[in-house]
Scaffold this active site. Structure first.
Site, mmCIF file in Angstrom:
data_model
loop_
_atom_site.group_PDB
_atom_site.id
_atom_site.type_symbol
_atom_site.label_atom_id
_atom_site.label_comp_id
_atom_site.label_asym_id
_atom_site.label_seq_id
_atom_site.Cartn_x
_atom_site.Cartn_y
_atom_site.Cartn_z
ATOM 1 N N GLN A 151 -4.439 -1.371 9.518
ATOM 2 C CA GLN A 151 -4.634 -2.598 9.020
ATOM 3 C C GLN A 151 -5.225 -3.773 9.868
ATOM 4 O OE1 GLN A 151 -3.706 -3.215 5.790
ATOM 5 N NE2 GLN A 151 -3.948 -5.643 5.778
ATOM 6 N N ASP A 203 -10.777 3.115 4.080
ATOM 7 C CA ASP A 203 -11.187 1.854 3.959
ATOM 8 C C ASP A 203 -12.584 1.668 4.122
ATOM 9 O OD1 ASP A 203 -9.348 -0.324 3.845
ATOM 10 O OD2 ASP A 203 -8.588 0.158 5.823
ATOM 11 N N LYS A 216 0.608 -1.218 0.118
ATOM 12 C CA LYS A 216 -0.014 -0.121 0.067
ATOM 13 C C LYS A 216 1.023 1.365 -0.019
ATOM 14 C CE LYS A 216 -3.813 -2.433 2.191
ATOM 15 N NZ LYS A 216 -4.736 -2.666 3.129
HETATM 16 N N1 GUN Z 1 -7.157 -6.744 6.168
HETATM 17 C C1 GUN Z 1 -7.800 -7.518 5.077
HETATM 18 N N2 GUN Z 1 -8.098 -6.643 4.137
HETATM 19 C C2 GUN Z 1 -8.098 -5.405 4.675
HETATM 20 C C3 GUN Z 1 -8.326 -4.143 4.202
HETATM 21 O O1 GUN Z 1 -8.813 -4.094 2.852
HETATM 22 N N3 GUN Z 1 -8.006 -3.074 4.806
HETATM 23 C C4 GUN Z 1 -7.543 -3.045 5.957
HETATM 24 N N4 GUN Z 1 -7.406 -2.206 6.973
HETATM 25 N N5 GUN Z 1 -7.222 -4.292 6.653
HETATM 26 C C5 GUN Z 1 -7.450 -5.555 5.881
#
Ligand code: GUN
Length: 291
Positions: free
Chosen positions: A97, A120, A53
């Protein structure tokens, strides 16, 4: 029939090219899009996602801030950081995350993030806005799936869509987005009886189960669009260590009309939509500042 294979890398590259232009234009007006990423603990998969990311931000001209905390971090320390980032006008997106270690109340952490910076789309208010058809940040993976369907000109209005999986991150928001787009939606999960009876009726089948090769050709209606959201790392067998989706690619490609591969399908689109949400948040901030 052999399915048309959708190339998520190519679609991502083209969308990210446009986002880089948008980010550059905002930066020239004094508002460089900025994403803050918080990682707690040392889960190897989460570490890879976060690294990807941050790297994708840099490539698109989006500023990124990264905050790492140990597995035994005090939740109050992380909440204090979120409050600081909420108050910082140069930050447009905040991402924590998931999963978080057990001492954290995940919902409380997600709700501590300002709704306007929740790129998100996991904050309860954004979830509510999505379900009410209001403007909202949409969760990145299902949003990426909708972009892929649109790019492949798969008709959604009036289609019967079947989603396997009911997680907050994929299954539920996926169902909501398909519903918003005019599909008739069935949500299946681990308690669903006669699963194949449902999946065989799907014009659009989205698999978000977390079980390698779970969807096989006999579960798919001929000509259906099959979207594989699974990212499973095989633990044993001749392909140990390899990434594998929830869809048994070889049997399904002979039946489906359209199919996304793993890797190279939905995965890259997830990060692309995160970038898109961050740029959109910066655009809104610029508008609010009158620049
Ligand atoms: N863990 C698995 N997929 C995601 C996501 O799209 N965003 C976040 N913040 N954590 C995740």
């Amino acid at each position: 029939m052999t399915a048309h294979i959708l190339d998520g890398n190519a679609l991502s590259a083209s969308v990210r090219g446009q986002l880089a232009e948008d980010a550059a234009a905002l930066t020239a007006r004094g508002v460089q899009p900025c994403l803050a990423v918080i990682l707690v603990g040392a889960d190897p998969a989460s570490a890879v996602y976060v690294r990807n990311k941050v790297a994708a931000c840099e490539k698109a001209g989006i500023r990124s801030l990264r905050f790492d905390y140990p597995q035994d971090a005090d939740p109050d320390t992380v909440l204090a950081r979120i409050a600081e980032l909420n108050a910082d006008p140069s930050v447009h997106g905040i991402l924590v995350q998931l999963p978080l270690p057990p001492q954290f109340d995940e919902a409380a952490v997600l709700e501590a993030i300002s709704v306007t910076k929740d790129v998100d789309g996991f904050h309860a208010e954004n979830v509510g806005r999505l379900s009410q058809g209001q403007e909202a940040f949409f969760p990145c993976t299902p949003h990426g799936v909708m972009k892929m369907l649109e790019a492949a000109e798969v008709p959604v209005k009036g289609a019967h869509a079947v989603v396997i999986g009911r997680s907050n991150i994929v299954g539920k928001p996926m169902a909501m987005l398909l519903l918003r787009a005019g599909a008739t939606v069935t949500v299946c999960h681990s308690q669903t009886r006669d699963l194949a009876e449902h999946t065989r009726r799907a014009d659009i089948l989205v698999a978000a189960v977390g079980r390698p090769g779970f969807v096989t050709g006999d579960m798919v209606r001929p000509g259906a669009a099959v979207i594989d959201v699974g990212i499973n790392r095989l633990k044993e067998g001749p392909n140990a260590g390899k990434l594998c989706g929830d869809v048994d690619f070889e049997s399904v490609r002979k039946v489906a009309g359209v199919l996304t591969p793993v890797p190279g399908g939905v995965g890259p689109m997830t990060i692309t939509m995160l970038l898109a949400n961050t740029v959109e948040s910066a655009r809104r901030a610029a508008r609010a500042q009158g620049v």
